[in-house]
Design a protein around this motif. Sequence first.
Motif, PDB file in Angstrom:
ATOM      1  N   PRO A  77      46.671  65.636  32.587  1.00 17.99           N
ATOM      2  CA  PRO A  77      45.664  66.026  31.590  1.00 17.99           C
ATOM      3  C   PRO A  77      44.991  67.350  31.959  1.00 17.99           C
ATOM      4  CG  PRO A  77      45.409  63.721  32.197  1.00 17.99           C
ATOM      5  CD  PRO A  77      46.389  64.315  33.165  1.00 17.99           C
ATOM      6  N   ASP A  78      44.616  68.110  30.956  1.00 18.24           N
ATOM      7  CA  ASP A  78      43.919  69.375  31.198  1.00 18.24           C
ATOM      8  C   ASP A  78      42.531  69.139  31.784  1.00 18.24           C
ATOM      9  OD1 ASP A  78      46.015  70.913  30.262  1.00 18.24           O
ATOM     10  OD2 ASP A  78      45.297  70.845  28.193  1.00 18.24           O
ATOM     11  N   LEU A  80      39.689  66.010  33.276  1.00 19.81           N
ATOM     12  CA  LEU A  80      39.444  64.637  33.712  1.00 19.81           C
ATOM     13  C   LEU A  80      38.026  64.512  34.240  1.00 19.81           C
ATOM     14  CD1 LEU A  80      42.682  63.810  35.737  1.00 19.81           C
ATOM     15  CD2 LEU A  80      41.936  62.649  33.653  1.00 19.81           C
ATOM     16  N   SER A 116      54.297  62.086  34.539  1.00 20.52           N
ATOM     17  CA  SER A 116      53.080  62.375  33.768  1.00 20.52           C
ATOM     18  C   SER A 116      51.999  61.372  34.135  1.00 20.52           C
ATOM     19  CB  SER A 116      53.357  62.336  32.263  1.00 20.52           C
ATOM     20  OG  SER A 116      53.788  61.045  31.860  1.00 20.52           O
ATOM     21  N   ALA A 118      48.026  59.813  32.585  1.00 18.74           N
ATOM     22  CA  ALA A 118      47.017  59.771  31.530  1.00 18.74           C
ATOM     23  C   ALA A 118      45.846  58.926  32.013  1.00 18.74           C
ATOM     24  CB  ALA A 118      47.599  59.189  30.251  1.00 18.74           C
ATOM     25  N   GLN A 120      42.916  56.584  30.390  1.00 15.86           N
ATOM     26  CA  GLN A 120      42.480  55.943  29.155  1.00 15.86           C
ATOM     27  C   GLN A 120      41.672  54.683  29.478  1.00 15.86           C
ATOM     28  OE1 GLN A 120      46.341  55.135  27.476  1.00 15.86           O
ATOM     29  NE2 GLN A 120      46.396  57.070  26.347  1.00 15.86           N
ATOM     30  N   THR A 191      49.906  72.203  33.348  1.00 14.65           N
ATOM     31  CA  THR A 191      51.205  71.565  33.296  1.00 14.65           C
ATOM     32  C   THR A 191      52.207  72.402  34.053  1.00 14.65           C
ATOM     33  OG1 THR A 191      50.739  70.594  31.161  1.00 14.65           O
ATOM     34  CG2 THR A 191      53.045  70.770  31.773  1.00 14.65           C
TER      35      THR A 191
END
Length: 197
Positions: A77-78, A80, A116, A118, A120, A191
């Motif tokens: 993620p860009d 956090l 990757s 994420a 959430q 990324t």
Amino acid sequence: IALMSELMQTQKKADEELKKDVGNISSSARKLVESMSEIIWALNPQNDSLENLLAYLREQTLAYFEPFDIRYSIQFPDELPFIRLSNEQRRNLFLVAKEALNNALKHSGADTINLSMAYQNNSIHFYISDNGKGIDESKIKIASNGLRNMKKRMADVGGTLDLRSAETGCSIHFSLDVAHAKKEGTTTFFTSLKNQS
């Protein structure tokens, strides 16, 4: 290493056998240094955040894949929030990712591997996928042992792990619920992507 060195001194062996023994010693030394480096990193209290885990994982993964003719991508993620992780959480998350990436590289026959992550609903989610041949049924026992070890590592820190395999490749998803404490500002990631012919 000490035992192998002593055996080399006491046993008469041909040059080829000696070269093999030296290779084994070298390999053992590299693994030892690598393991010690990971332990020191995990125990360093300055590395107690998800930010540091992702930075270390990206650094190690890029260095690991660099010599190989394979396409790989790392997508984080860009931004956090600040998330504090314990030594055990950081180490187990790193080792599970490392083992999954190593298995994909060595056994899948894939030419593309993706990593990757994420964040959430207060949970960290890691995804590792490849476009290889899936798990070979003749090696299912070995794969099961590796999967069991990865699941145990995640269970030890209160997380979960799921693997899905098909003829078009494998995907591994492991996650961990975390409490987070926000600092001023956010963490920014970029990324990383590499394509090789």
